[in-house]
Write an enzyme that holds these catalytic residues in place. Structure first.
Site, PDB file in Angstrom:
ATOM      1  N   HIS B  12       0.862  -1.181   0.000  1.00 49.26           N
ATOM      2  CA  HIS B  12       0.000   0.000   0.000  1.00 49.26           C
ATOM      3  C   HIS B  12       0.902   1.235   0.000  1.00 49.26           C
ATOM      4  O   HIS B  12       1.862   1.291   0.746  1.00 49.26           O
ATOM      5  CB  HIS B  12      -0.923   0.006   1.233  1.00 49.26           C
ATOM      6  CG  HIS B  12      -0.187   0.042   2.544  1.00 49.26           C
ATOM      7  ND1 HIS B  12      -0.363  -0.887   3.534  1.00 49.26           N
ATOM      8  CD2 HIS B  12       0.748   0.890   3.040  1.00 49.26           C
ATOM      9  CE1 HIS B  12       0.421  -0.612   4.556  1.00 49.26           C
ATOM     10  NE2 HIS B  12       1.105   0.461   4.287  1.00 49.26           N
ATOM     11  N   HIS B  59      -1.200   4.830   9.689  1.00 50.16           N
ATOM     12  CA  HIS B  59      -0.082   5.774   9.508  1.00 50.16           C
ATOM     13  C   HIS B  59      -0.395   7.122  10.148  1.00 50.16           C
ATOM     14  O   HIS B  59      -0.087   8.171   9.591  1.00 50.16           O
ATOM     15  CB  HIS B  59       0.187   5.998   8.023  1.00 50.16           C
ATOM     16  CG  HIS B  59       0.513   4.763   7.254  1.00 50.16           C
ATOM     17  ND1 HIS B  59      -0.407   3.781   7.005  1.00 50.16           N
ATOM     18  CD2 HIS B  59       1.663   4.341   6.678  1.00 50.16           C
ATOM     19  CE1 HIS B  59       0.168   2.811   6.306  1.00 50.16           C
ATOM     20  NE2 HIS B  59       1.424   3.132   6.092  1.00 50.16           N
ATOM     21  N   HIS B 193      11.089  -1.332   1.767  1.00 56.27           N
ATOM     22  CA  HIS B 193      11.196   0.106   1.514  1.00 56.27           C
ATOM     23  C   HIS B 193      11.597   0.839   2.786  1.00 56.27           C
ATOM     24  O   HIS B 193      11.373   0.343   3.889  1.00 56.27           O
ATOM     25  CB  HIS B 193       9.921   0.700   0.917  1.00 56.27           C
ATOM     26  CG  HIS B 193       8.675   0.697   1.769  1.00 56.27           C
ATOM     27  ND1 HIS B 193       8.084  -0.442   2.248  1.00 56.27           N
ATOM     28  CD2 HIS B 193       7.880   1.709   2.186  1.00 56.27           C
ATOM     29  CE1 HIS B 193       6.977  -0.134   2.923  1.00 56.27           C
ATOM     30  NE2 HIS B 193       6.837   1.174   2.919  1.00 56.27           N
ATOM     31  N   GLU B 240       6.535  -3.760   7.565  1.00 53.56           N
ATOM     32  CA  GLU B 240       5.084  -3.946   7.351  1.00 53.56           C
ATOM     33  C   GLU B 240       4.762  -5.319   6.768  1.00 53.56           C
ATOM     34  O   GLU B 240       3.586  -5.717   6.728  1.00 53.56           O
ATOM     35  CB  GLU B 240       4.544  -2.871   6.397  1.00 53.56           C
ATOM     36  CG  GLU B 240       4.560  -1.468   6.957  1.00 53.56           C
ATOM     37  CD  GLU B 240       4.256  -0.421   5.888  1.00 53.56           C
ATOM     38  OE1 GLU B 240       4.050   0.737   6.256  1.00 53.56           O
ATOM     39  OE2 GLU B 240       4.247  -0.761   4.682  1.00 53.56           O
TER      40      GLU B 240
END
Lengths: 116, 279
Positions: B12, B59, B193, B240
């Site tokens: 996402h 987030h 990432h 994540e």
């Protein structure tokens, strides 16, 4: 002593209890930027808005100077800081370039190269 | 009896929301990412699940550092998306099923998961964008949803082992439901990432592919690593992938990988997608 104190990967920081305490006011201000009216209030009077949220001198300085690594060192959490970046119209490649000292184009090329 | 029909794991990234809003799906940059979803959309159209349990990480939309639950489960009739501060369009509310949520909550707590229950819960891009990727033709997805949020904001995060056990506990909870329901588990996050620090832009294709390879036959593979090691190998936000670990663990039957896609980069992220069925 934090568990994360043993962690040592250069250029990589874990947002642990120490940073969560240190950066609370800064992150709380950035969390407020979820609301458009708060983003406008910040834009209208940045220093006053920082005072309202109780940022210390160092946190106020790194906000003023848009110093990404300084914001992290001052206890900023990337997920909340992203909302500050949104106000400035910066995307994550802008932030990546700012933190690595690369041009945005070179940073994007590095990402593409990681897929080869 | 309720049945978990399969699991879907996907990345996402907020930029996906902008790409959808600007209709860039066939743009050269985005095409390798969006095209990967077609087989998964077809599978969903065929299987027609009734319920989606969505494992994701907030987030800083619903949760702030004043109260940061390790595991939070939605218990609302609907879940609203909202302004996250950077201007991607807000999506319409998602249907919930509060009664079903409470059955899940009761089972998880009985199973020693001391979760936080949320009768109001804003869901951010990590929840909303995968819905748009999986059901692009629908204004809102044709399923009732239960959000399950795992903390990846503030350390200590739950370990991969703990997330695996949470997934197993979700699997047990669904198996106990008397209703005749088809349930799909959706996990969103990763893959490698890193957004922050001088190592920003870090991506690790080799590790991502090993992780994806592990999920069909050896889903506990990632649990050998601490979160600190996962950050070292996959980047600060690569952790994540815990959502993928938990999702796969909920599939307790005979599991087959039906589809995968992997593309670098989308924004700063190595984007992964997998589909498993569960018999």
């Amino acid at each position: 002593m934090q568990e994360t104190s043993k962690f040592n990967v250069p250029g990589t920081y874990l947002f642990d209890g120490d940073l969560a305490m240190k950066g609370y006011a800064l992150n709380k201000m950035c969390f407020s930027f979820n609301v458009a009216a708060n983003r406008q209030a910040f834009a209208a009077d940045e220093a006053g808005y920082c005072r309202q949220y109780g940022l210390n001198d160092e946190q106020t300085r790194v906000i003023r100077e848009r110093d990404v690594l300084g914001l992290l060192a001052a206890g900023g959490n990337v997920y909340y800081l992203a909302k500050f970046a949104g106000i400035l119209g910066l995307d994550v490649q802008d932030l990546g370039a700012a933190q690595t000292g690369m041009s945005k184009e070179a940073f994007k090329q590095m990402l593409v190269a990681a897929g080869k | 009896m309720a049945k978990i029909v399969g699991g879907i794991t996907t990345s996402h990234v907020p930029a996906i929301g902008r790409a959808i809003a600007q209709n860039l799906q066939q743009d050269a940059y985005w095409k390798p990412f969006f095209d990967g979803f077609t087989p998964v959309q077809q599978w969903l159209d065929e299987v027609k699940p009734d319920v989606a349990i969505v494992l994701y990480n907030d987030h800083g939309l619903n949760f702030f550092l004043d109260k940061m639950p390790t595991f939070a489960v939605g218990a609302a009739g609907q879940y609203c998306n909202a302004d996250e501060g950077w201007g991607i369009p807000t999506l319409p509310p998602f249907a919930g099923d509060a009664a079903l949520s409470w059955q899940l909550i009761n089972s998880l707590v009985a199973d020693e998961f001391d979760i936080t229950t949320c009768q109001e819960m804003l869901v951010d891009h990590a929840f909303s964008l995968p819905m748009k990727l999986l059901w692009p033709q629908h204004e809102t997805p044709p399923v009732r949803t239960i959000p399950v949020c795992i903390n990846t904001v503030q350390y200590p995060l739950p370990s991969a082992t703990r997330c695996y056990k949470l997934g197993q506990a979700i699997g047990r909870a669904i198996a106990k439901l008397p209703d005749d329901l088809k349930v799909v588990i959706i996990g969103t996050g990763g893959l490698s990432h890193q957004l922050d620090g001088e190592r920003a832009g870090f991506i690790n294709k080799e590790f991502d592919l090993r992780f994806m390879d592990s999920l069909a036959a050896n889903p506990q593979w990632a649990t050998q690593y601490s979160n600190e090691q996962l950050v070292e190998y996959t980047g600060t936000q690569g952790v994540e992938m815990l959502m993928w670990v938990a999702t796969r663990a909920a599939l307790t039957g005979e599991v087959r990988e039906l589809h995968r896609n992997y593309h670098i980069p989308i924004s700063n992220t190595a984007a992964g997608l997998m589909l498993f069925d569960n018999h």
